[in-house]
Every structure is written in C-alpha cells, then in structure tokens.
Scaffold this motif. Structure first.
Motif, PDB file in Angstrom:
ATOM      1  N   ALA A 275      -8.983  17.953  -3.426  1.00 11.00           N
ATOM      2  CA  ALA A 275      -8.059  16.873  -3.068  1.00 11.00           C
ATOM      3  C   ALA A 275      -8.797  15.720  -2.399  1.00 11.00           C
ATOM      4  CB  ALA A 275      -6.957  17.401  -2.157  1.00 11.00           C
TER       5      ALA A 275
ATOM      6  N   THR B  94      -6.400   9.569  -7.698  1.00  9.46           N
ATOM      7  CA  THR B  94      -5.008   9.813  -7.350  1.00  9.46           C
ATOM      8  C   THR B  94      -4.146   8.679  -7.887  1.00  9.46           C
ATOM      9  OG1 THR B  94      -5.287   8.737  -5.225  1.00  9.46           O
ATOM     10  CG2 THR B  94      -5.570  11.119  -5.273  1.00  9.46           C
TER      11      THR B  94
ATOM     12  N   GLU C  13      -0.990   7.585  -6.795  1.00  8.46           N
ATOM     13  CA  GLU C  13      -0.487   6.743  -5.717  1.00  8.46           C
ATOM     14  C   GLU C  13      -0.717   7.449  -4.393  1.00  8.46           C
ATOM     15  OE1 GLU C  13       3.972   6.760  -5.841  1.00  8.46           O
ATOM     16  OE2 GLU C  13       3.671   6.381  -7.943  1.00  8.46           O
ATOM     17  N   PRO C  14      -0.791   6.689  -3.323  1.00  8.87           N
ATOM     18  CA  PRO C  14      -1.008   7.315  -2.018  1.00  8.87           C
ATOM     19  C   PRO C  14       0.217   8.111  -1.574  1.00  8.87           C
ATOM     20  CG  PRO C  14      -0.680   4.949  -1.780  1.00  8.87           C
ATOM     21  CD  PRO C  14      -0.731   5.240  -3.248  1.00  8.87           C
ATOM     22  N   LEU C  15      -0.017   9.031  -0.678  1.00 12.44           N
ATOM     23  CA  LEU C  15       1.056   9.839  -0.118  1.00 12.44           C
ATOM     24  C   LEU C  15       1.951   8.947   0.734  1.00 12.44           C
ATOM     25  CD1 LEU C  15       1.946  12.814   0.105  1.00 12.44           C
ATOM     26  CD2 LEU C  15       0.595  12.939   2.190  1.00 12.44           C
ATOM     27  N   GLY C  16       3.237   8.996   0.482  1.00 14.02           N
ATOM     28  CA  GLY C  16       4.186   8.191   1.232  1.00 14.02           C
ATOM     29  C   GLY C  16       4.660   8.900   2.486  1.00 14.02           C
TER      30      GLY C  16
ATOM     31  N   GLU D 248       6.874  12.057   1.823  1.00 16.22           N
ATOM     32  CA  GLU D 248       6.112  13.218   1.354  1.00 16.22           C
ATOM     33  C   GLU D 248       5.312  13.836   2.505  1.00 16.22           C
ATOM     34  OE1 GLU D 248       6.699  10.546  -2.181  1.00 16.22           O
ATOM     35  OE2 GLU D 248       5.830  10.190  -0.222  1.00 16.22           O
ATOM     36  N   LEU D 249       4.729  12.987   3.329  1.00 17.26           N
ATOM     37  CA  LEU D 249       3.961  13.478   4.469  1.00 17.26           C
ATOM     38  C   LEU D 249       4.859  14.250   5.433  1.00 17.26           C
ATOM     39  CD1 LEU D 249       1.359  13.710   6.062  1.00 17.26           C
ATOM     40  CD2 LEU D 249       1.853  11.483   7.068  1.00 17.26           C
TER      41      LEU D 249
ATOM     42  N   MET E 181       5.718  17.627   3.991  1.00 20.64           N
ATOM     43  CA  MET E 181       4.585  18.542   4.077  1.00 20.64           C
ATOM     44  C   MET E 181       4.406  19.074   5.503  1.00 20.64           C
ATOM     45  SD  MET E 181       1.787  16.639   1.650  1.00 20.64           S
ATOM     46  CE  MET E 181       0.437  17.606   2.286  1.00 20.64           C
TER      47      MET E 181
END
Length: 70
Positions: A42, A51, A53-56, A59-60, A63
C-alpha cells in the motif's frame, strides 16, 4: 548480494526492501519485519502514484472505527 532477478535470494531481496522502507518510509528494522506485505504494498503504491484517488475523511473515519488500535 545479488541484484534483482532470478538469481537473487529471498535474503537479498529482503535486505534491499528493508533499506528502501527505511529511506522512503522512515521504518527501522523492527517496523519493517512487523509489517504485512499488504502494508508495504500500500505504501509502495502511494509512492509510485498507483492509487486512483486519495483516502477521503469518511473512509479514514470508517477505517479508524473498524480498527481503533491502528
């Protein structure tokens, strides 16, 4: 130590990858050996720009809720 390719042993590849993880991610040997292949992949994907798109923030947050121990 042999280079990349068929003649390189696991040990040779691990030493090379541990050095790269240290330079790119600031990981010491303990962190490298405790990491999963998925964690390493990753981070490598982000560095390589692989990747989509970046993690929004949503989503963060999801997680973090699923895995509160990080």
């Amino acid at each position: 130590m042999k280079g990349r390719g068929e003649g390189a042993s696991f040990a040779d590849a691990a030493v090379r990858m541990a050095g790269q993880a240290g330079v790119l991610f600031g990981w010491g040997p303990k962190r490298f050996w405790r990491a999963t292949p998925a964690e390493l992949a990753a981070l490598a994907a982000v560095i390589a720009g692989d990747t989509d798109e970046p993690l929004g923030p949503r989503e963060l947050a999801a997680m973090q809720e699923r895995d509160p121990d990080g």
